[in-house]
Write a protein that holds these residues in place. Structure first.
Motif, PDB file in Angstrom:
ATOM      1  N   VAL A 172      13.491   7.133   5.142  1.00 53.72           N
ATOM      2  CA  VAL A 172      12.805   8.799   4.993  1.00 53.72           C
ATOM      3  C   VAL A 172      13.765   9.737   4.742  1.00 53.72           C
ATOM      4  O   VAL A 172      14.480  10.032   5.609  1.00 53.72           O
ATOM      5  CB  VAL A 172      11.664   8.800   5.910  1.00 53.72           C
ATOM      6  N   ILE A 173      13.553  10.520   3.770  1.00 52.40           N
ATOM      7  CA  ILE A 173      14.017  11.826   3.888  1.00 52.40           C
ATOM      8  C   ILE A 173      13.465  12.996   4.561  1.00 52.40           C
ATOM      9  O   ILE A 173      12.292  13.206   4.304  1.00 52.40           O
ATOM     10  CB  ILE A 173      14.552  12.448   2.274  1.00 52.40           C
ATOM     11  N   SER A 226      12.966   4.874   0.274  1.00 53.89           N
ATOM     12  CA  SER A 226      13.057   3.400   0.329  1.00 53.89           C
ATOM     13  C   SER A 226      12.345   2.491   1.284  1.00 53.89           C
ATOM     14  O   SER A 226      12.183   3.030   2.649  1.00 53.89           O
ATOM     15  CB  SER A 226      14.396   2.713   0.090  1.00 53.89           C
ATOM     16  N   ASN A 227      11.819   1.266   1.029  1.00 55.29           N
ATOM     17  CA  ASN A 227      11.122   0.435   2.102  1.00 55.29           C
ATOM     18  C   ASN A 227      11.145  -0.993   1.580  1.00 55.29           C
ATOM     19  O   ASN A 227      10.708  -1.289   0.272  1.00 55.29           O
ATOM     20  CB  ASN A 227       9.830   1.079   2.265  1.00 55.29           C
ATOM     21  N   THR A 262       0.840  -0.973   0.057  1.00 53.92           N
ATOM     22  CA  THR A 262      -0.068  -0.024   0.122  1.00 53.92           C
ATOM     23  C   THR A 262       0.875   1.326  -0.090  1.00 53.92           C
ATOM     24  O   THR A 262       0.350   2.203  -0.407  1.00 53.92           O
ATOM     25  CB  THR A 262      -0.893   0.171   1.203  1.00 53.92           C
ATOM     26  N   ALA A 263       2.203   1.284   0.469  1.00 50.96           N
ATOM     27  CA  ALA A 263       2.994   2.417   0.696  1.00 50.96           C
ATOM     28  C   ALA A 263       3.611   2.595  -0.749  1.00 50.96           C
ATOM     29  O   ALA A 263       4.154   1.537  -1.379  1.00 50.96           O
ATOM     30  CB  ALA A 263       3.923   2.189   1.676  1.00 50.96           C
ATOM     31  N   ASN A 264       4.083   3.717  -1.025  1.00 50.03           N
ATOM     32  CA  ASN A 264       5.028   3.849  -2.304  1.00 50.03           C
ATOM     33  C   ASN A 264       6.209   4.803  -2.109  1.00 50.03           C
ATOM     34  O   ASN A 264       5.896   5.636  -1.309  1.00 50.03           O
ATOM     35  CB  ASN A 264       3.997   4.236  -3.359  1.00 50.03           C
ATOM     36  N   VAL A 265       7.149   4.668  -2.752  1.00 53.93           N
ATOM     37  CA  VAL A 265       8.196   5.729  -2.669  1.00 53.93           C
ATOM     38  C   VAL A 265       7.732   7.108  -2.970  1.00 53.93           C
ATOM     39  O   VAL A 265       7.021   7.222  -4.000  1.00 53.93           O
ATOM     40  CB  VAL A 265       9.340   5.305  -3.432  1.00 53.93           C
TER      41      VAL A 265
END
Length: 243
Positions: free
Chosen positions: A178-179, A170-171, A138-141
């Motif tokens: 996380v930036i 990234s993940n 469900t999460a995206n860069v």
């Protein structure tokens, strides 16, 4: 943040206090009486931030936990206190370290039964977070990520404690980067994915500068998806408490 890091953090804080014209412990103690993601905690490991609220399952049913980073605590059985803020004062003990995983750098603090009514699962400053758990499906860069924590310097104002955001770089489902702006004292704190429907995403483990040689500043940490799987393998089964 380890004991040995306190002196370095104190030097950073002194500069921040001078620049902002504030004194240590500027957070009102009354703001810390609720046990929720984003509050400051104090332990033998130093000053850190509490992440999400978890309910025990199976053999752990009935127990309530708050999370933090493994490097923020020293041993199972250690008592943990709420604090007025990084480099501030302890307010009251609220729980006992129940589980530590040094490999992925996460820990669970069992909250005292007498304080269960003081628990609020909402991220401090964000009553609509968390609605669920963000995953690799469900999460995206590029997603907008929300912090709420007590990084030294940032801890002086509610705006900087609760309104910092970043971008997911990234993940892999277990580790993420996380930036965004974090500092010592944010360790253990919650990371939420706003783009993915205000879901709990992970926890802050490291304060880093540079990704593959590029000059980025941000945080790295364990993602909840991987943390839950890792803990379950060890028989420590918990679920996220949502709003």
């Amino acid at each position: 943040m380890k004991q040995w890091a306190r002196r370095a953090v104190a030097l950073v804080a002194a500069s921040a206090f001078a620049a902002l014209g504030a004194a240590p412990g500027a957070v009102n103690a009354q703001e810390a009486v609720t046990i929720q993601p984003g509050v400051s905690i104090e332990s033998d490991g130093g000053y850190c931030t509490l992440n999400w609220i978890y309910d025990g399952e199976d053999a752990l049913a009935g127990s309530v936990y708050g999370g933090t980073a493994a490097h923020c605590v020293t041993s199972v059985g250690e008592r943990i206190s709420l604090a007025t803020g990084s480099l501030g004062d302890p307010i009251q003990e609220f729980g006992t370290v129940a589980y530590i995983d040094d490999n992925l750098d996460y820990a669970f603090i069992e909250i005292d039964a007498a304080l269960h009514d003081a628990v609020d699962p909402a991220m401090k400053g964000h009553p609509a977070i968390p609605t669920g758990v963000s995953t690799t499906e469900t999460a995206n860069v590029g997603d907008t990520m929300q912090f709420s924590g007590n990084g030294v310097g940032f801890h002086l104002l509610s705006l900087t404690r609760e309104e910092r955001t970043g971008i997911l770089h990234s993940n892999d489902g277990t580790q993420h980067y996380v930036i965004g702006a974090v500092s010592p004292g944010d360790s253990g704190g919650p990371v939420a994915d706003v783009t993915d429907g205000n879901k709990a995403f992970g926890i802050v483990n490291t304060v880093g500068v540079g990704i593959n040689g590029l000059p980025y500043a941000g945080e790295g940490g364990v993602s909840l998806e991987g943390m839950f799987a890792d803990a379950a393998e060890a028989g420590f089964t918990v679920r996220l408490r949502t709003v």
